[in-house]
Design a protein around this motif. Structure first.
Motif, PDB file in Angstrom:
ATOM      1  N   GLN A   1    -167.944  73.997  22.694  1.00 24.30           N
ATOM      2  CA  GLN A   1    -166.858  73.775  23.636  1.00 24.30           C
ATOM      3  C   GLN A   1    -166.712  72.287  23.971  1.00 24.30           C
ATOM      4  N   ILE A   2    -167.845  71.644  24.147  1.00 29.73           N
ATOM      5  CA  ILE A   2    -167.823  70.202  24.437  1.00 29.73           C
ATOM      6  C   ILE A   2    -167.144  69.433  23.309  1.00 29.73           C
ATOM      7  N   ILE A   3    -167.527  69.774  22.094  1.00 35.08           N
ATOM      8  CA  ILE A   3    -166.991  69.057  20.936  1.00 35.08           C
ATOM      9  C   ILE A   3    -165.512  69.341  20.743  1.00 35.08           C
ATOM     10  N   ILE A   4    -165.126  70.601  20.801  1.00 34.45           N
ATOM     11  CA  ILE A   4    -163.730  70.944  20.510  1.00 34.45           C
ATOM     12  C   ILE A   4    -162.796  70.344  21.563  1.00 34.45           C
ATOM     13  N   GLU A   5    -163.250  70.308  22.804  1.00 30.44           N
ATOM     14  CA  GLU A   5    -162.392  69.706  23.835  1.00 30.44           C
ATOM     15  C   GLU A   5    -162.251  68.207  23.626  1.00 30.44           C
ATOM     16  N   GLU A   6    -163.359  67.600  23.299  1.00 31.96           N
ATOM     17  CA  GLU A   6    -163.354  66.161  23.000  1.00 31.96           C
ATOM     18  C   GLU A   6    -162.409  65.868  21.835  1.00 31.96           C
ATOM     19  N   LYS A   7    -162.514  66.649  20.794  1.00 29.04           N
ATOM     20  CA  LYS A   7    -161.696  66.414  19.599  1.00 29.04           C
ATOM     21  C   LYS A   7    -160.229  66.755  19.843  1.00 29.04           C
ATOM     22  N   PHE A   8    -160.023  67.776  20.653  1.00 26.52           N
ATOM     23  CA  PHE A   8    -158.656  68.134  21.007  1.00 26.52           C
ATOM     24  C   PHE A   8    -157.975  66.968  21.714  1.00 26.52           C
ATOM     25  N   ASP A   9    -158.672  66.381  22.673  1.00 30.38           N
ATOM     26  CA  ASP A   9    -158.115  65.226  23.383  1.00 30.38           C
ATOM     27  C   ASP A   9    -157.895  64.056  22.438  1.00 30.38           C
ATOM     28  N   GLU A  10    -158.852  63.869  21.539  1.00 31.19           N
ATOM     29  CA  GLU A  10    -158.746  62.776  20.581  1.00 31.19           C
ATOM     30  C   GLU A  10    -157.461  62.918  19.754  1.00 31.19           C
ATOM     31  N   LEU A  11    -157.176  64.166  19.358  1.00 31.21           N
ATOM     32  CA  LEU A  11    -156.038  64.396  18.468  1.00 31.21           C
ATOM     33  C   LEU A  11    -154.703  64.429  19.203  1.00 31.21           C
ATOM     34  N   PHE A  12    -154.695  64.964  20.434  1.00 31.51           N
ATOM     35  CA  PHE A  12    -153.410  65.124  21.110  1.00 31.51           C
ATOM     36  C   PHE A  12    -153.221  64.244  22.332  1.00 31.51           C
ATOM     37  N   GLY A  13    -154.293  63.584  22.757  1.00 33.22           N
ATOM     38  CA  GLY A  13    -154.183  62.695  23.908  1.00 33.22           C
ATOM     39  C   GLY A  13    -153.271  61.516  23.641  1.00 33.22           C
ATOM     40  N   ILE A  14    -153.141  61.186  22.383  1.00 33.02           N
ATOM     41  CA  ILE A  14    -152.301  60.054  21.979  1.00 33.02           C
ATOM     42  C   ILE A  14    -150.831  60.285  22.291  1.00 33.02           C
ATOM     43  N   ILE A  15    -150.385  61.519  22.097  1.00 36.84           N
ATOM     44  CA  ILE A  15    -148.951  61.782  22.021  1.00 36.84           C
ATOM     45  C   ILE A  15    -148.177  61.529  23.300  1.00 36.84           C
ATOM     46  N   ASN A  16    -148.588  62.203  24.363  1.00 40.20           N
ATOM     47  CA  ASN A  16    -147.771  62.194  25.562  1.00 40.20           C
ATOM     48  C   ASN A  16    -147.516  60.806  26.153  1.00 40.20           C
ATOM     49  N   PRO A  17    -148.548  59.992  26.332  1.00 48.95           N
ATOM     50  CA  PRO A  17    -148.328  58.656  26.918  1.00 48.95           C
ATOM     51  C   PRO A  17    -147.247  57.874  26.185  1.00 48.95           C
ATOM     52  N   ILE A  18    -147.177  58.068  24.899  1.00 51.44           N
ATOM     53  CA  ILE A  18    -146.173  57.330  24.118  1.00 51.44           C
ATOM     54  C   ILE A  18    -144.804  57.991  24.223  1.00 51.44           C
ATOM     55  N   LEU A  19    -144.747  59.283  23.899  1.00 56.83           N
ATOM     56  CA  LEU A  19    -143.442  59.959  23.851  1.00 56.83           C
ATOM     57  C   LEU A  19    -142.737  60.011  25.202  1.00 56.83           C
TER      58      LEU A  19
END
Lengths: 194, 194
Positions: free
Chosen positions: A53-71
């Motif tokens: 769970q720790i890893i998947i959440e971390e990786k999820f943020d890594e992959l999708f955390g980028i999008i919103n601030p920009i768009l």
DNA sequence: TTTTGATTTAAACAAGTGATTAAAACAAAT
DNA sequence: ATTTGTTTTAATCACTTGTTTAAATCAAAA
């Protein structure tokens, strides 16, 4: 090395989980990779699921955390958005090639992540994009817009094993290929707008 | 139903393997889905790996068997090739949404499939495309050409669970979305050529 | 030095899982 | 009806894998 035992385990889990996914990963593999006793893993993290769970959440943020601030930023033009997104993603994925495959495959089965995606729905729901497209007279939907950016940027990483093992591209050429593509994708995406 | 036991097992294996992948699939799940005794599975197919091999090869052909006959045919223009490929893929994947994810994820770990990909390297290596592009004065590589068609066509299926659980698109709207996209992709791909 | 709490280890447990076995049920041939 | 070969079943084996336990080691505090 300067890592605590806990960090060593996390580090190892990151590597093995992203490579093989939850099911194919054995806790013993992680322990061995971390150079620690198997029981330590449960001492620190209670269970495989917990550690995952720790890893998947971390990786999820890594992959999708980028999008919103920009768009979602109205100050950034459509062109700049595409350019920034593609550049950021390309750089990120060149360092972490398994990332998109890992996250997308676990989304299918991980109940917790599914809930989390629902919560962060705004991550991808983009009224800002919608209005920017409209202002410019484009009728293309924001969903297609986002889908095209992600398709052209993420898919090559997900299909890399296919193309490498088919011999169509060599391991050493891949980074170069991606870097060249990075320059073209923004134009391609703009051309999908009508 | 008119199926033999052997067919029932294959049918069940198809379903479960493509949904969950090799590791996450238990032979008991397949037996249950097929409505047969667990031992029968081994009686007919000797082992899980054996049964899996049948499915993955079948699915591999389903996913990539389409490409070569179309791309390598000099009688078909670039435009027709894109159009045909996208249409065929879209129709195929609408009936078999897990297909690209399944095949691409197993390619990473299945030794036998990797060998098979090597053998059928021509599947994707396309001197015909290369020359058709050149004839038309396009400098884009055939690899980018193929990558773009596949990205725009396959990726939406691979990322569907993400977008559905994020609420950006509803399950019922997806087929419609894909069908609309199908019409646009050929133009988009042609626009990537320069 | 002794004590105390945290860390680490070796060993084993319990459940799950792929595979096998030996016998039963069945169907076709004689 | 009996035989023979195939199909199916129930039971179980052998091994894997996540997890626990109890003891050993270590480090810091008293």
């Amino acid at each position: 090395m300067e890592l605590t035992t806990e960090e060593k385990i996390i580090e190892a889990a990151r590597k093995i989980f992203t490579q093989k996914g939850f099911s194919a990963t054995r806790t013993r593999d992680i322990a061995e990779e971390a150079g620690i006793n198997l029981a330590l893993l449960n001492y620190y993290f209670r269970s495989k699921q917990n550690l995952f769970q720790i890893i998947i959440e971390e990786k999820f943020d890594e992959l999708f955390g980028i999008i919103n601030p920009i768009l979602s930023n109205r100050e950034i033009s459509l062109e700049e958005k595409i350019e920034t997104l593609v550049t950021n993603y390309t750089n990120l994925l060149l360092e972490n090639e398994d990332l998109p495959f890992f996250v997308l495959s676990e989304i299918k089965s991980n109940e917790f992540i599914i809930k989390r995606v629902k919560q962060n729905a705004e991550i991808l729901s983009q009224p800002v994009i919608e209005s920017q497209l409209k202002e410019r007279g484009f009728t293309t939907s924001s969903f297609n817009f986002i889908m095209n950016i992600m398709s052209l940027t993420l898919f090559p990483f997900m299909s890399k094993p296919l193309f490498v093992s088919s011999g169509l591209i060599k391991e050493e050429e891949f980074a170069r290929f991606i870097t060249e593509r990075k320059k073209d994708i923004p134009t391609w995406v703009m051309n999908t707008l009508k």
